[in-house]
Design a protein around this motif. Structure first.
Motif, PDB file in Angstrom:
ATOM      1  N   LEU A  53      31.618  41.624  60.436  1.00 48.83           N
ATOM      2  CA  LEU A  53      31.952  40.321  59.872  1.00 48.83           C
ATOM      3  C   LEU A  53      33.106  40.418  58.879  1.00 48.83           C
ATOM      4  O   LEU A  53      34.070  39.643  58.936  1.00 48.83           O
ATOM      5  CB  LEU A  53      30.719  39.729  59.193  1.00 48.83           C
ATOM      6  CG  LEU A  53      30.849  38.332  58.602  1.00 48.83           C
ATOM      7  CD1 LEU A  53      31.186  37.330  59.692  1.00 48.83           C
ATOM      8  CD2 LEU A  53      29.552  37.937  57.894  1.00 48.83           C
ATOM      9  N   ARG A  57      36.996  38.966  59.332  1.00 45.68           N
ATOM     10  CA  ARG A  57      37.533  37.959  58.401  1.00 45.68           C
ATOM     11  C   ARG A  57      38.797  38.428  57.712  1.00 45.68           C
ATOM     12  O   ARG A  57      39.729  37.644  57.516  1.00 45.68           O
ATOM     13  CB  ARG A  57      36.481  37.635  57.346  1.00 45.68           C
ATOM     14  CG  ARG A  57      35.395  36.697  57.811  1.00 45.68           C
ATOM     15  CD  ARG A  57      34.704  36.140  56.585  1.00 45.68           C
ATOM     16  NE  ARG A  57      33.559  35.331  56.927  1.00 45.68           N
ATOM     17  CZ  ARG A  57      32.844  34.695  56.032  1.00 45.68           C
ATOM     18  NH1 ARG A  57      33.162  34.766  54.743  1.00 45.68           N
ATOM     19  NH2 ARG A  57      31.805  33.966  56.392  1.00 45.68           N
ATOM     20  N   MET A 109      23.810  34.491  53.391  1.00 47.42           N
ATOM     21  CA  MET A 109      24.876  35.296  53.998  1.00 47.42           C
ATOM     22  C   MET A 109      25.061  34.963  55.471  1.00 47.42           C
ATOM     23  O   MET A 109      26.153  35.114  56.029  1.00 47.42           O
ATOM     24  CB  MET A 109      24.558  36.789  53.839  1.00 47.42           C
ATOM     25  CG  MET A 109      24.626  37.302  52.408  1.00 47.42           C
ATOM     26  SD  MET A 109      23.886  38.948  52.223  1.00 47.42           S
ATOM     27  CE  MET A 109      24.838  39.916  53.380  1.00 47.42           C
ATOM     28  N   ALA A 110      23.971  34.549  56.132  1.00 47.46           N
ATOM     29  CA  ALA A 110      24.030  34.258  57.561  1.00 47.46           C
ATOM     30  C   ALA A 110      24.679  32.916  57.873  1.00 47.46           C
ATOM     31  O   ALA A 110      24.882  32.589  59.045  1.00 47.46           O
ATOM     32  CB  ALA A 110      22.616  34.290  58.151  1.00 47.46           C
ATOM     33  N   LEU A 111      25.002  32.135  56.832  1.00 47.11           N
ATOM     34  CA  LEU A 111      25.647  30.845  57.058  1.00 47.11           C
ATOM     35  C   LEU A 111      27.137  31.049  57.298  1.00 47.11           C
ATOM     36  O   LEU A 111      27.826  31.682  56.495  1.00 47.11           O
ATOM     37  CB  LEU A 111      25.439  29.935  55.841  1.00 47.11           C
ATOM     38  CG  LEU A 111      23.992  29.560  55.508  1.00 47.11           C
ATOM     39  CD1 LEU A 111      23.949  28.767  54.205  1.00 47.11           C
ATOM     40  CD2 LEU A 111      23.370  28.768  56.651  1.00 47.11           C
ATOM     41  N   PRO A 112      27.687  30.523  58.398  1.00 46.52           N
ATOM     42  CA  PRO A 112      29.132  30.646  58.643  1.00 46.52           C
ATOM     43  C   PRO A 112      29.933  29.957  57.537  1.00 46.52           C
ATOM     44  O   PRO A 112      29.535  28.918  57.023  1.00 46.52           O
ATOM     45  CB  PRO A 112      29.321  29.928  59.992  1.00 46.52           C
ATOM     46  CG  PRO A 112      27.965  29.945  60.629  1.00 46.52           C
ATOM     47  CD  PRO A 112      26.985  29.846  59.499  1.00 46.52           C
ATOM     48  N   LEU A 119      30.121  36.359  49.441  1.00 43.94           N
ATOM     49  CA  LEU A 119      29.453  37.320  50.324  1.00 43.94           C
ATOM     50  C   LEU A 119      29.262  38.660  49.614  1.00 43.94           C
ATOM     51  O   LEU A 119      28.189  39.274  49.686  1.00 43.94           O
ATOM     52  CB  LEU A 119      30.282  37.503  51.596  1.00 43.94           C
ATOM     53  CG  LEU A 119      29.652  38.292  52.735  1.00 43.94           C
ATOM     54  CD1 LEU A 119      28.440  37.563  53.289  1.00 43.94           C
ATOM     55  CD2 LEU A 119      30.676  38.545  53.838  1.00 43.94           C
ATOM     56  N   TYR A 182      26.300  36.700  62.607  1.00 42.25           N
ATOM     57  CA  TYR A 182      25.542  35.737  61.807  1.00 42.25           C
ATOM     58  C   TYR A 182      24.073  35.725  62.216  1.00 42.25           C
ATOM     59  O   TYR A 182      23.170  35.677  61.379  1.00 42.25           O
ATOM     60  CB  TYR A 182      26.145  34.339  61.935  1.00 42.25           C
ATOM     61  CG  TYR A 182      27.504  34.225  61.289  1.00 42.25           C
ATOM     62  CD1 TYR A 182      27.643  34.245  59.896  1.00 42.25           C
ATOM     63  CD2 TYR A 182      28.653  34.102  62.054  1.00 42.25           C
ATOM     64  CE1 TYR A 182      28.887  34.141  59.291  1.00 42.25           C
ATOM     65  CE2 TYR A 182      29.909  34.003  61.465  1.00 42.25           C
ATOM     66  CZ  TYR A 182      30.015  34.026  60.085  1.00 42.25           C
ATOM     67  OH  TYR A 182      31.246  33.933  59.493  1.00 42.25           O
ATOM     68  N   ARG A 183      23.811  35.756  63.497  1.00 43.11           N
ATOM     69  CA  ARG A 183      22.429  35.797  63.960  1.00 43.11           C
ATOM     70  C   ARG A 183      21.756  37.109  63.578  1.00 43.11           C
ATOM     71  O   ARG A 183      20.557  37.149  63.304  1.00 43.11           O
ATOM     72  CB  ARG A 183      22.373  35.591  65.467  1.00 43.11           C
ATOM     73  CG  ARG A 183      22.727  34.178  65.905  1.00 43.11           C
ATOM     74  CD  ARG A 183      22.651  34.022  67.409  1.00 43.11           C
ATOM     75  NE  ARG A 183      23.016  32.669  67.824  1.00 43.11           N
ATOM     76  CZ  ARG A 183      23.120  32.288  69.094  1.00 43.11           C
ATOM     77  NH1 ARG A 183      22.879  33.166  70.058  1.00 43.11           N
ATOM     78  NH2 ARG A 183      23.459  31.041  69.377  1.00 43.11           N
ATOM     79  N   LEU A 185      22.359  38.786  60.841  1.00 39.75           N
ATOM     80  CA  LEU A 185      21.985  38.644  59.434  1.00 39.75           C
ATOM     81  C   LEU A 185      20.758  37.746  59.293  1.00 39.75           C
ATOM     82  O   LEU A 185      19.883  37.995  58.450  1.00 39.75           O
ATOM     83  CB  LEU A 185      23.154  38.062  58.641  1.00 39.75           C
ATOM     84  CG  LEU A 185      24.336  39.017  58.414  1.00 39.75           C
ATOM     85  CD1 LEU A 185      25.533  38.259  57.836  1.00 39.75           C
ATOM     86  CD2 LEU A 185      23.942  40.154  57.486  1.00 39.75           C
ATOM     87  N   ALA A 186      20.669  36.700  60.103  1.00 33.46           N
ATOM     88  CA  ALA A 186      19.483  35.845  60.075  1.00 33.46           C
ATOM     89  C   ALA A 186      18.236  36.640  60.471  1.00 33.46           C
ATOM     90  O   ALA A 186      17.152  36.443  59.902  1.00 33.46           O
ATOM     91  CB  ALA A 186      19.680  34.663  61.008  1.00 33.46           C
TER      92      ALA A 186
END
Length: 429
Positions: A53, A57, A109-112, A119, A182-183, A185-186
């Motif tokens: 991630l 970025r 953290m998992a939110l885009p 972060l 992201y998933r 991290l979720a």
């Protein structure tokens, strides 16, 4: 004057080795074991996801490395201070709060679209909370597992941790390619919630180790008292230095990627060689922990501790001769086997620290462990830039063997003094 001897049955009880089956049969241990393993698997997946991630970025290797460095810094800074919470409050409650708060932070953290500075801050606090959680868990385990069951349980958890780490790193890339960072991290946030649920169901409530009466000392006072306890006692100080010796034999894992490039011959890809190198020591650790806990008596472990500590570093010296991959892998596996001495050091440390102060003591040791590993890897990386990975790994082996030999002599001397003191203090029959 005759000294009173221990009855034969009592001596056999002290030397009786616990089995993994009898440890697993204990419900509270199973809860700690399952929760720790589940959370660790999620963390390994999250580490890979976070690296992907951040690099996606920023496109910066420095930014990616900086975020990874944040996984060391909080434990070093916050460990000695926050670990005292495990003695100040009920340990099960401390673990539950840490799990729930970490689940919430990782969920954010998992939110885009979370800004990069935010972060980094979230990563810092997630890792920071691992200090009181680990201290509470480490202090609670000896209350659940007594005698040699503690060694067997520690070995089982250690082997599981190493296996989970290998699985997490091996499968993490493929899973993230499938589900996205992201998933992933979720999913890590969900493992913290699952760990909290397992603790609620499987671990019974206990009062705070420090007691509920009277004014509680400040966190700074508890930290200073813990430091005096750990470093003011010769045996405890020696055991702590044994634990921190890992800074020497963990260093090669931090150089696995550049070492793999040196070993590349066109047969195996560099990433595959890197994975093999990083898996070698954990594999040795699993083998060593199994043999050491299952087939060596409790007293034998203490006698072998110094020798195994030297074995954890000695094989690394062979890298000075720039051997092929197969030889390096064998040497690193043997080094991991030698690292099994940590089981004996940990058990001896537990026996010597008062139950009501174990949380703070474990927190100090853990902070030192993180510092030793982080500083060792950083220094090794800087040296490898100039000298190459092979001589740096060999130098770490030489320095480690030297330190281990000194500690082994100090430990043997302190054990002999303790035996003589106990013999002189025995009551006449």
């Amino acid at each position: 004057m005759r000294t009173r001897r221990l009855p034969g049955r009592h001596r056999r009880d002290l030397e009786r080795q616990a089995t993994y089956g009898e440890v697993i049969a204990i419900r509270e241990f199973r809860a700690l074991w399952y929760g720790q393993s589940l959370s660790l698997l999620g963390d390994q997946l999250a580490q890979v996801a976070l690296a992907v991630l951040v690099y996606d970025r920023t496109g910066s290797a420095l930014a990616t490395a900086s975020v990874y460095a944040l996984t060391y810094l909080p434990s070093i800074l916050g460990g000695p201070l926050l670990a005292g919470l495990a003695d100040r409050f009920a340990r099960r409650g401390v673990m539950l709060v840490c799990d729930l708060v970490r689940a919430a932070l990782v969920a954010v953290m998992a939110l885009p679209g979370v800004p990069f500075p935010v972060l980094c801050a979230l990563v810092f606090f997630v890792v920071l909370l691992s200090a009181p959680f680990s201290a509470a868990r480490a202090a609670l385990l000896p209350e659940i597992l007594e005698g040699d069951r503690y060694v067997a349980g520690s070995a089982l958890q250690n082997m599981t941790n190493q296996a989970v780490q290998m699985l997490g790193f091996a499968a993490g890339g493929a899973m993230i390619a499938t589900m996205g960072p992201y998933r992933a991290l979720a999913l890590d946030a969900a493992t913290f919630l699952a760990s909290a649920l397992i603790l609620v169901i499987g671990v019974r409530r206990r009062p705070a180790a420090s007691g509920g009466d009277g004014a509680k000392p400040s966190m700074w006072a508890m930290t200073r008292a813990g430091a005096r306890l750990v470093f003011g006692d010769r045996k405890l100080r020696t055991l702590v230095l044994f634990a921190w010796l890992c800074g020497f034999y963990i260093l090669p894992e931090g150089l696995a990627a550049p070492y793999a490039a040196k070993l590349y011959t066109g047969t195996l890809p560099v990433p595959v060689i890197t994975g093999l190198l990083m898996a070698a020591m954990p594999m040795g650790t699993v083998l060593g922990a199994f043999v050491f806990s299952r087939f060596v008596s409790p007293s034998g472990r203490l006698r072998m501790m110094g020798w195994l500590a030297m074995l954890s570093c000695l094989p690394l010296i062979v890298t000075a001769m720039r051997p092929p991959l197969a030889v390096v892998l064998v040497a690193w596996v043997v080094s991991g086997i030698g690292g099994a001495y940590q089981l004996a050091a940990n058990a001896a440390f537990v026996q010597r620290v008062p139950a009501e102060r174990r949380g703070q003591a474990f927190g100090l040791v853990h902070a030192g462990l993180m510092a030793a590993q982080g500083i060792g890897i950083l220094a090794g990386g800087l040296a490898a830039e100039r000298l190459g990975p092979e001589p740096v790994v060999a130098l770490a082996g030489v320095m480690g063997v030297t330190c281990a030999a000194v500690l082994a002599m100090i430990w043997t001397e302190s054990r002999e003094e303790g035996t003589a003191a106990r013999g002189g203090a025995q009551a006449p029959a």
